[in-house]
Structures are given as structure tokens and as C-alpha cells.
Design a protein around this motif. Structure first.
Motif, PDB file in Angstrom:
ATOM      1  N   VAL A   1       0.858  -1.173   0.000  1.00 47.41           N
ATOM      2  CA  VAL A   1       0.000   0.000   0.000  1.00 47.41           C
ATOM      3  C   VAL A   1       0.898   1.227   0.000  1.00 47.41           C
ATOM      4  CG1 VAL A   1      -1.772   1.282   1.239  1.00 47.41           C
ATOM      5  CG2 VAL A   1      -1.832  -1.212   1.220  1.00 47.41           C
ATOM      6  N   GLU A   2       0.702   2.113  -0.966  1.00 50.68           N
ATOM      7  CA  GLU A   2       1.475   3.345  -1.031  1.00 50.68           C
ATOM      8  C   GLU A   2       0.514   4.514  -0.987  1.00 50.68           C
ATOM      9  OE1 GLU A   2       5.279   3.921  -3.701  1.00 50.68           O
ATOM     10  OE2 GLU A   2       4.100   2.272  -4.492  1.00 50.68           O
ATOM     11  N   ASN A   3       0.995   5.643  -0.485  1.00 53.60           N
ATOM     12  CA  ASN A   3       0.135   6.813  -0.358  1.00 53.60           C
ATOM     13  C   ASN A   3       0.617   7.934  -1.266  1.00 53.60           C
ATOM     14  OD1 ASN A   3      -1.621   8.769   0.482  1.00 53.60           O
ATOM     15  ND2 ASN A   3      -0.731   9.024   2.523  1.00 53.60           N
ATOM     16  N   GLN A   4      -0.028   8.070  -2.423  1.00 53.29           N
ATOM     17  CA  GLN A   4       0.307   9.168  -3.337  1.00 53.29           C
ATOM     18  C   GLN A   4      -0.278  10.486  -2.832  1.00 53.29           C
ATOM     19  OE1 GLN A   4      -2.117  10.929  -5.461  1.00 53.29           O
ATOM     20  NE2 GLN A   4      -0.431  12.245  -6.140  1.00 53.29           N
ATOM     21  N   TYR A   5      -1.346  10.406  -2.039  1.00 54.67           N
ATOM     22  CA  TYR A   5      -2.158  11.590  -1.705  1.00 54.67           C
ATOM     23  C   TYR A   5      -1.872  12.066  -0.280  1.00 54.67           C
ATOM     24  CZ  TYR A   5      -6.528  14.335  -2.347  1.00 54.67           C
ATOM     25  OH  TYR A   5      -7.480  15.320  -2.504  1.00 54.67           O
TER      26      TYR A   5
ATOM     27  N   ARG B   1      -3.691  10.683   5.902  1.00 57.73           N
ATOM     28  CA  ARG B   1      -2.716  10.224   6.913  1.00 57.73           C
ATOM     29  C   ARG B   1      -3.003   8.757   7.205  1.00 57.73           C
ATOM     30  NH1 ARG B   1      -3.801  16.064   7.535  1.00 57.73           N
ATOM     31  NH2 ARG B   1      -2.878  16.213   5.497  1.00 57.73           N
ATOM     32  N   ARG B   2      -1.948   8.062   7.583  1.00 60.95           N
ATOM     33  CA  ARG B   2      -2.035   6.621   7.765  1.00 60.95           C
ATOM     34  C   ARG B   2      -3.253   6.155   8.571  1.00 60.95           C
ATOM     35  NH1 ARG B   2       1.302   2.433   7.420  1.00 60.95           N
ATOM     36  NH2 ARG B   2       0.631   0.694   8.699  1.00 60.95           N
ATOM     37  N   ALA B   3      -3.507   6.796   9.702  1.00 58.83           N
ATOM     38  CA  ALA B   3      -4.610   6.354  10.563  1.00 58.83           C
ATOM     39  C   ALA B   3      -5.945   7.002  10.172  1.00 58.83           C
ATOM     40  CB  ALA B   3      -4.293   6.661  12.016  1.00 58.83           C
ATOM     41  N   GLY B   4      -5.914   7.952   9.242  1.00 58.55           N
ATOM     42  CA  GLY B   4      -7.150   8.595   8.826  1.00 58.55           C
ATOM     43  C   GLY B   4      -7.605   9.674   9.796  1.00 58.55           C
ATOM     44  N   ASN B   5      -8.867  10.011   9.717  1.00 61.95           N
ATOM     45  CA  ASN B   5      -9.443  11.080  10.525  1.00 61.95           C
ATOM     46  C   ASN B   5     -10.128  10.453  11.754  1.00 61.95           C
ATOM     47  OD1 ASN B   5     -11.255  13.009  11.577  1.00 61.95           O
ATOM     48  ND2 ASN B   5     -11.290  14.099   9.631  1.00 61.95           N
ATOM     49  N   LEU B   6      -9.452  10.534  12.882  1.00 56.75           N
ATOM     50  CA  LEU B   6      -9.936   9.811  14.072  1.00 56.75           C
ATOM     51  C   LEU B   6     -11.255  10.341  14.634  1.00 56.75           C
ATOM     52  CD1 LEU B   6      -6.503   9.061  15.782  1.00 56.75           C
ATOM     53  CD2 LEU B   6      -7.876   7.543  14.356  1.00 56.75           C
TER      54      LEU B   6
END
Ligand code: SF4
Lengths: 367, 78
Positions: free
Chosen positions: A243-247, A252-257
Motif C-alpha cells: 500500500v502506497e500513499n500518493q495523496y 494520513r495513515r490512521a485517517g481522521n480519528l
């Protein structure tokens, strides 16, 4: 916004396309999951910049397109009741039910209102205490926190006349279903950038590992999409599946908590039926038991899901990435955005509508 | 449907995080937006907005870094 112009730079787009062309040694098939990306790909002709060895197929990422027809029928049935005000996002209005769409019943006098935000439906409920206000809650993970907030507030404020017809879907179970299909030919995914803005991307890691497919979280501008394709092809050529993050400017890895917390407060994971994909276990959200009093199905009767009828169109195959819209015999002839036969021609994010709007021509079917 | 539009934060309310609202400028069009899901946002930040909610603060340093990187590769390959 200046940043946005730069991510639309034709020079950067072309140089990325050239880099991809120089790198590929074999044919690869990638799927972009999100309808917003499909739209951008066709609009900017990104698929035509790519070498012929890299093909993009369009995924099921249009929540309007995958909502079962019975939910549309239920919304229409309720909208026709005098005491009800039906609130919906604009893109649901032209989705064909079994008999007509919400726009048609609105023209016949039903009180159907388009809202920009689910919180607008709460405002309408407060302004109309003697009427029932029902909000048609559809969407992916991107939209779920906003809809959850509407339910949370309604309960906090003790609003008695507000309810939600919920048909929420989740992306990872759909990816699994596509990869599990015996006919699957997808070798890599561009994951939906805004879904991952909310959820992060940890839940994609087991999918990448188990099915050995690269998954690149990708944004929506042409340079984003081409970079996403570049990263995905680079992994495929190297035999990697990560899994790669272009955006990263948004995801962010954990998202919006805080958003995830509100989703868990209000919703529960449920089995869902997807138009075109069928029943997928644990693939959607419904209201949690503690919010059951807001459930329009409890208040006004359950939605009965019939056996999926074979539609007079290929939209199921289009949603699974097995056919391109231009391979459909009805495309652009019997089926146009003015007279859609299928839901992928209705929504602006449906692949058929995007192909039509940007002037793609029908080809003879390969089968 | 998952469309999210970038805008610049002009002002933010004080108080309860879940009720926080702000005014966001979308290239001239100003709207009141809910900030419950972007508690870290500050006036002047760019945020992505989806159905009336700010869902993330755009990391402009990261955005500029990526563009820079892409440009460099572009020059090297000329
Ligand atoms: S072109 Fe129309 S009939 Fe053909 S698959 Fe698309 S929506 Fe269905």
C-alpha cells in the motif's frame, strides 16, 4: 488555488506518462476505485496518455450507482406521502427506480428537497415540526461521518420528526469481492483518496498482502492520478504488492480519528446489496441499535430486496470493470444521459455518463 | 459523490469541538462549514470540504515537496 493548477500541469502530466511508458515491459490492468477519478480520467483523457500496455478499468466507486433500486423505490414511495419531506443529495434525484425517479415525483408535487449537507435536513425538520423529514443517506466512508453527525445531533436535540433511510457502503469489502471473482483480471488498484482521508489506509494492507495486489491511495487531479498509476506500475514491474500513499497532502495513515469515532457511535457494519455486484457481507453501514428510532425503515416499513433483475443494460459489468461503457450496444444510441437505461449513465460519476459527456465512441463488443 | 473541494479558512468559532463552525472561502464564495472533524484547523489553513464538513487540513509543505520532486525527475529525464 495555485496548488490545484500545479496538479493540473500538462507538462508534469506528460512527463509522468512518458515515465510510465519507459518503465512498462508487460501489459497491466489497473482499476481506479472512485467515480470521481473515473470522471477525471475520461475528462482529461488520462487513459489516452498511457501506453497501450497499461489499461484502466473503472470501479464501483459511485455510491449512487450501487444503491439497490428497491431503496430508490422506497424513497419514491415515501416522498409521495403528504406528511413527508424527503431530503436527498442532488445526484440521487435522477436515478431510475422501477417506475420513474425522484425528480418525476417532485414534478408531480411531492416535497423532495435537495440538500448540500445532511445538517440542512435537520434545519428543515426543525422548521417543519408538523411534518416528517426523511433524509436519504447514501455514500461511502467519505460521507458517513457527515451523515452520522446529523443522526447524533437529531438525537441530542430530541428531534422527533427526523429519520434516515440508510444505504451506506464500504470500499474494502467491494475490493475483496472484485478480487474474489473467478473472472477477475485486475492487477492493481488506485484507492479512493477521500475515502482514505477518513479511514486511513491500514485496512488495505491485508488486502494487498493476501491478494498480492499493489494498492496506491490516489488523489483526483491529473498529476495525482498519473503519479498513482506510475507508483502502481512501478510496484507491478518490481513484483511488489504494497500500500502506497500518493495523496499524502490529504491522507494520513490512521485517517481522521474524530470522524471514525462518530461513525462508530452512530453506525454499525451490516451486510449490503450492491447494484451490479450483488450481496456482500459486512459491506455497508446501518444505524446502530442505539439510533434505531431514527431508522426510516423501522418507522415506515422495511425495504424489500427482490432478486436482482437482469437489467436491460450492462451496468453491472461496467461497475465490476468487466466491460467498458463503449462496448455496450445501447451506449449513445438508446441510452444517453437524457434517456438513461442504466444507473451508470445517470450519475455524473458513472462511467457511462463520463464516456458520453467527453465524446467517447461506441466500439464493437469483444465478446 | 466523494467530491471534496479545497477552501481557505477565514474564521473559526470557539467552544465545543463537535459544534465548531468556520467560514471557508472557496475562491470568492464563502460558506459556513462544520469543523467537528478538523479540530487541528487554524485560520489561514486550506481544508478539504465534503458535504459541509471540513475533512482534512491540506498539508501544503507535503504538496509542494511532491511537486518539487516530480519536477526534478522531469528535468533529469530531459
Ligand atoms: S451505456 Fe447505458 S445501457 Fe449500456 S451499460 Fe451504460 S447505462 Fe447500461
Amino acid at each position: 488555488m495555485k496548488l490545484r493548477d500545479e496538479y493540473r500541469s500538462p507538462d508534469l502530466a506528460h512527463s509522468l506518462a512518458q515515465k510510465i511508458a519507459r518503465m512498462v515491459t508487460r501489459p497491466w490492468t489497473l482499476m481506479e476505485v472512485c467515480g470521481g477519478q473515473t470522471h477525471a480520467i475520461v475528462r482529461y483523457g488520462i487513459d489516452r496518455l498511457l501506453p497501450p500496455t497499461v489499461s484502466l478499468v473503472h470501479g464501483p466507486g459511485c455510491p449512487v450507482c450501487v444503491t439497490p433500486v428497491e431503496y430508490v423505490d422506497k424513497a419514491i414511495e415515501l416522498a409521495l406521502r403528504r406528511e413527508i419531506i424527503l431530503c436527498s443529495f442532488g445526484d440521487m434525484l435522477r436515478v431510475p427506480g422501477s417506475h420513474g425517479d425522484l425528480l418525476a415525483v417532485k414534478a408531480r408535487g411531492a416535497d423532495v428537497r435537495v440538500v448540500y449537507s445532511p445538517l440542512d435536513a435537520l434545519t428543515i425538520a426543525k422548521a417543519n415540526p408538523q411534518r416528517e423529514v426523511m433524509f436519504f443517506a447514501v455514500g461511502f466512508e467519505t460521507t458517513a461521518p457527515a451523515n452520522a453527525m446529523a443522526a447524533y445531533r437529531a438525537r441530542q436535540e430530541g428531534l422527533q420528526n427526523f429519520s434516515m433511510l440508510v444505504s451506506h457502503v464500504l470500499v474494502p469489502p467491494a475490493l475483496r469481492a472484485i478480487l474474489d471473482a473467478p473472472t477477475n483480471h485486475i492487477q492493481g488498484f488506485l484507492a479512493a483518496g477521500h475515502v482514505c482521508t477518513i479511514m486511513g489506509f491500514e485496512e488495505y494492507e491485508p488486502i494487498a498482502a493476501h491478494y498480492h495486489v499493489p494498492i496506491v491511495v490516489t488523489g483526483f487531479e491529473p498529476v495525482d492520478i498519473l503519479e498513482g498509476i506510475y507508483l502502481c506500475v512501478r510496484q507491478l514491474e518490481a513484483g511488489r504488492a504494497e500500500v502506497e500513499n500518493q495523496y499524502a497532502r490529504s491522507v494520513r495513515r490512521a485517517g481522521n480519528l474524530p470522524a471514525q469515532k462518530m461513525m462508530r457511535e452512530v453506525f454499525q457494519v451490516r451486510p449490503r446489496r450492491w447494484r451490479g455486484l450483488g450481496d456482500i457481507g459486512e459491506s455497508g453501514l446501518g444505524l446502530a441499535e442505539t439510533y434505531a428510532e431514527l431508522d426510516a425503515e423501522r418507522r415506515f416499513g422495511q425495504v424489500d430486496l427482490n432478486d436482482e433483475q437482469s437489467e436491460d443494460c450492462m451496468s453491472g459489468l461496467v461497475l465490476r470493470g468487466e466491460r467498458k461503457p463503449t462496448e455496450c450496444p445501447a451506449f449513445g444510441g438508446r441510452c444517453t444521459p437524457e434517456h438513461p437505461l442504466g444507473v451508470t449513465m445517470v450519475s455524473t460519476e458513472g462511467a457511462c455518463a463520463a464516456y458520453y459527456r467527453y465524446g467517447r465512441l461506441r466500439v464493437e463488443s469483444k465478446s | 459523490m466523494c467530491l471534496a473541494v479545497p477552501g481557505r479558512v477565514l474564521s473559526l468559532s470557539e467552544g465545543d469541538v463537535l459544534m465548531r463552525v468556520g467560514r471557508v472561502d472557496f475562491g470568492g464564495l464563502v460558506k459556513e462549514i462544520n469543523f467537528a472533524y478538523a479540530p487541528e484547523a487554524r485560520v489561514g489553513d486550506h481544508v478539504l470540504v465534503h458535504v459541509g464538513f471540513a475533512i482534512t487540513v491540506i498539508d501544503e509543505t507535503e504538496a509542494a515537496r511532491i511537486l518539487d520532486h516530480l519536477r526534478k525527475i522531469d528535468e533529469l529525464s530531459q
